[in-house]
Design an enzyme around this catalytic site. Sequence first.
Site, PDB file in Angstrom:
ATOM      1  N   VAL A 177       0.466  -1.276  -0.110  1.00  0.00           N
ATOM      2  CA  VAL A 177       0.191   0.041  -0.280  1.00  0.00           C
ATOM      3  C   VAL A 177       0.959   1.213   0.189  1.00  0.00           C
ATOM      4  CG1 VAL A 177      -1.264  -0.996   0.984  1.00  0.00           C
ATOM      5  CG2 VAL A 177      -0.472   0.267   2.192  1.00  0.00           C
TER       6      VAL A 177
ATOM      7  N   SER B 276      -6.748   4.513  15.310  1.00  0.00           N
ATOM      8  CA  SER B 276      -5.789   3.322  17.373  1.00  0.00           C
ATOM      9  C   SER B 276      -6.118   4.434  17.961  1.00  0.00           C
ATOM     10  CB  SER B 276      -4.946   3.123  16.602  1.00  0.00           C
ATOM     11  OG  SER B 276      -4.377   2.898  18.208  1.00  0.00           O
TER      12      SER B 276
ATOM     13  N   TYR C  34       4.501   5.999  15.019  1.00  0.00           N
ATOM     14  CA  TYR C  34       2.850   5.215  14.720  1.00  0.00           C
ATOM     15  C   TYR C  34       2.156   5.868  15.307  1.00  0.00           C
ATOM     16  CZ  TYR C  34      -1.044   1.367  15.960  1.00  0.00           C
ATOM     17  OH  TYR C  34      -2.016   0.860  15.287  1.00  0.00           O
ATOM     18  N   ALA C  35       1.680   7.077  16.172  1.00  0.00           N
ATOM     19  CA  ALA C  35       0.806   7.875  16.946  1.00  0.00           C
ATOM     20  C   ALA C  35       0.877   8.592  15.888  1.00  0.00           C
ATOM     21  CB  ALA C  35       0.844   8.031  18.695  1.00  0.00           C
ATOM     22  N   ALA C  36       1.520   9.440  15.187  1.00  0.00           N
ATOM     23  CA  ALA C  36       1.733  10.354  14.478  1.00  0.00           C
ATOM     24  C   ALA C  36       1.450   9.683  12.724  1.00  0.00           C
ATOM     25  CB  ALA C  36       2.969  11.166  13.881  1.00  0.00           C
TER      26      ALA C  36
ATOM     27  N   LYS D 295      -1.803   7.340  12.955  1.00  0.00           N
ATOM     28  CA  LYS D 295      -2.738   7.352  13.538  1.00  0.00           C
ATOM     29  C   LYS D 295      -3.272   8.589  13.375  1.00  0.00           C
ATOM     30  CE  LYS D 295      -2.477   3.077  13.008  1.00  0.00           C
ATOM     31  NZ  LYS D 295      -3.385   2.186  11.786  1.00  0.00           N
TER      32      LYS D 295
ATOM     33  N   ILE E 122      -6.701  -4.684  20.962  1.00  0.00           N
ATOM     34  CA  ILE E 122      -7.035  -6.294  20.230  1.00  0.00           C
ATOM     35  C   ILE E 122      -6.166  -7.672  20.161  1.00  0.00           C
ATOM     36  CG2 ILE E 122      -8.660  -6.586  18.193  1.00  0.00           C
ATOM     37  CD1 ILE E 122      -9.585  -4.747  20.159  1.00  0.00           C
TER      38      ILE E 122
HETATM   39  P1  NAP Z   1      -1.465  -7.335  12.186  1.00  0.00           P
HETATM   40  O1  NAP Z   1      -1.966  -9.160  11.525  1.00  0.00           O
HETATM   41  O2  NAP Z   1       0.364  -7.354  11.379  1.00  0.00           O
HETATM   42  O3  NAP Z   1      -2.122  -7.440  10.709  1.00  0.00           O
HETATM   43  C1  NAP Z   1      -1.861  -6.819   9.541  1.00  0.00           C
HETATM   44  C2  NAP Z   1      -1.206  -6.753   7.900  1.00  0.00           C
HETATM   45  O4  NAP Z   1      -0.781  -5.642   7.353  1.00  0.00           O
HETATM   46  C3  NAP Z   1      -0.815  -8.320   7.721  1.00  0.00           C
HETATM   47  O5  NAP Z   1      -1.162  -8.859   7.231  1.00  0.00           O
HETATM   48  C4  NAP Z   1       0.156  -7.322   7.336  1.00  0.00           C
HETATM   49  O6  NAP Z   1       1.145  -8.517   6.409  1.00  0.00           O
HETATM   50  C5  NAP Z   1      -0.280  -5.890   6.329  1.00  0.00           C
HETATM   51  N1  NAP Z   1       0.912  -5.147   5.818  1.00  0.00           N
HETATM   52  C6  NAP Z   1       1.713  -4.382   6.438  1.00  0.00           C
HETATM   53  N2  NAP Z   1       2.401  -3.662   5.883  1.00  0.00           N
HETATM   54  C7  NAP Z   1       1.706  -3.658   4.209  1.00  0.00           C
HETATM   55  C8  NAP Z   1       1.726  -3.512   3.363  1.00  0.00           C
HETATM   56  N3  NAP Z   1       3.070  -2.011   2.625  1.00  0.00           N
HETATM   57  N4  NAP Z   1       0.808  -2.848   2.076  1.00  0.00           N
HETATM   58  C9  NAP Z   1      -0.041  -4.153   2.519  1.00  0.00           C
HETATM   59  N5  NAP Z   1      -0.297  -4.695   3.420  1.00  0.00           N
HETATM   60  C10 NAP Z   1       0.674  -4.580   4.980  1.00  0.00           C
HETATM   61  O7  NAP Z   1      -1.316  -6.149  12.398  1.00  0.00           O
HETATM   62  P2  NAP Z   1      -3.468  -5.891  13.044  1.00  0.00           P
HETATM   63  O8  NAP Z   1      -3.240  -6.667  14.500  1.00  0.00           O
HETATM   64  O9  NAP Z   1      -4.367  -7.297  13.069  1.00  0.00           O
HETATM   65  O10 NAP Z   1      -3.677  -4.521  12.760  1.00  0.00           O
HETATM   66  C11 NAP Z   1      -4.184  -3.941  11.522  1.00  0.00           C
HETATM   67  C12 NAP Z   1      -4.597  -2.434  11.590  1.00  0.00           C
HETATM   68  O11 NAP Z   1      -5.296  -2.166  12.868  1.00  0.00           O
HETATM   69  C13 NAP Z   1      -3.299  -2.096  11.501  1.00  0.00           C
HETATM   70  O12 NAP Z   1      -3.425  -0.999  11.142  1.00  0.00           O
HETATM   71  C14 NAP Z   1      -3.093  -1.027  13.008  1.00  0.00           C
HETATM   72  O13 NAP Z   1      -2.305  -0.652  13.037  1.00  0.00           O
HETATM   73  C15 NAP Z   1      -4.731  -1.777  13.718  1.00  0.00           C
HETATM   74  N6  NAP Z   1      -5.098  -1.558  15.318  1.00  0.00           N
HETATM   75  C16 NAP Z   1      -4.323  -2.664  15.809  1.00  0.00           C
HETATM   76  C17 NAP Z   1      -4.517  -2.502  17.158  1.00  0.00           C
HETATM   77  C18 NAP Z   1      -4.036  -3.869  17.866  1.00  0.00           C
HETATM   78  O14 NAP Z   1      -4.875  -3.956  19.706  1.00  0.00           O
HETATM   79  N7  NAP Z   1      -3.695  -5.446  17.499  1.00  0.00           N
HETATM   80  C19 NAP Z   1      -4.965  -1.630  18.007  1.00  0.00           C
HETATM   81  C20 NAP Z   1      -5.588  -0.287  17.229  1.00  0.00           C
HETATM   82  C21 NAP Z   1      -4.863   0.102  15.679  1.00  0.00           C
HETATM   83  P3  NAP Z   1       2.585  -9.025   6.800  1.00  0.00           P
HETATM   84  O15 NAP Z   1       2.010  -9.871   8.096  1.00  0.00           O
HETATM   85  O16 NAP Z   1       3.016  -9.595   5.884  1.00  0.00           O
HETATM   86  O17 NAP Z   1       3.609  -7.591   6.927  1.00  0.00           O
END
Ligand code: NAP
Length: 245
Positions: A62, A140, A153-155, A157, A186
């Site tokens: 992306v 987030s 990350y905060a910046a 989001k 999460i």
């Molecule tokens: P995750 O399990 O690491 O999943 C993120 C996905 O994005 C992975 O499949 C990753 O692929 C993919 N990705 C990374 N870089 C990419 C790129 N350049 N182009 C396309 N895909 C890419 O994370 P998650 O916890 O599910 O988080 C999903 C979203 O929710 C994120 O935006 C995160 O900031 C947000 N969020 C998460 C939490 C939490 O508690 N988990 C809280 C608040 C917000 P690879 O694994 O192959 O790198």
Amino acid sequence: MENKNALVTGGLRGIGHAIGLEYARNGFDIILWDVMDEGKDESIDLLKKAGAGEVFFNKVNVADLAQVSSAIDEIISKQGKLDVLINNAGITKDNLLISMTEDEFDRVISVNLKGTFNCSKSAVKHMIKRRSGSIINISSVIGIMGNKGQSNYAASKAGIIGFTKSLAKEVGSRNVRVNAVAPGFIETEMTKKLPPEVIAEYAKLIPLGRMGSVEDVAKVCFFLSSENANYITGQVIHCDGGMLM
Ligand code: NAP
């Protein structure tokens, strides 16, 4: 009736995978993008079993506008439209600012914030033409409250929130809605990397007394893109068990 379709970035794992499943259960065609294709067959299989119409996977970074733009054009030429875009792909590169490298800052901004720009810019022109569409950006709680060791990350989001509101104002008159979801704590691979003492500290801050599930976030996304949310745009929905009250 023609199926609706939804594109989920970072859709193979974690929250993105759960979002895909939620739309699949509601009979959508699903387009998954991820930067790697490891586990794609299993993921596609699960989406089909859950009730998805057609499922497409594309390896798209992306952060790369040219890749994003041509992959969106491919969706439009194959399916004629894009109903829902969920900008979910995100990474962390945590460090205290004093030790944070320029590369750690740039990479997080380029995937999380510029990735959201790249995908929205490429998709919204088609949505505007059809006078229909919904964009959901995954922010987030960290983008609202900040966090030690996560200035990058905060910046990114917080930037997503400003971006969401601005785009919502630009495209509202064309019946395209743009909202953000701010998940709290999460249970995913991303949060499993945190030390147990940090997890315990966060849990104390959550009135609902538990970490969120990926399904909790997925259901909010689905609601926001549904007709039940037809009069909601430019909003940031906190999905955090009350953590930020
Ligand atoms: P995750 O399990 O690491 O999943 C993120 C996905 O994005 C992975 O499949 C990753 O692929 C993919 N990705 C990374 N870089 C990419 C790129 N350049 N182009 C396309 N895909 C890419 O994370 P998650 O916890 O599910 O988080 C999903 C979203 O929710 C994120 O935006 C995160 O900031 C947000 N969020 C998460 C939490 C939490 O508690 N988990 C809280 C608040 C917000 P690879 O694994 O192959 O790198």
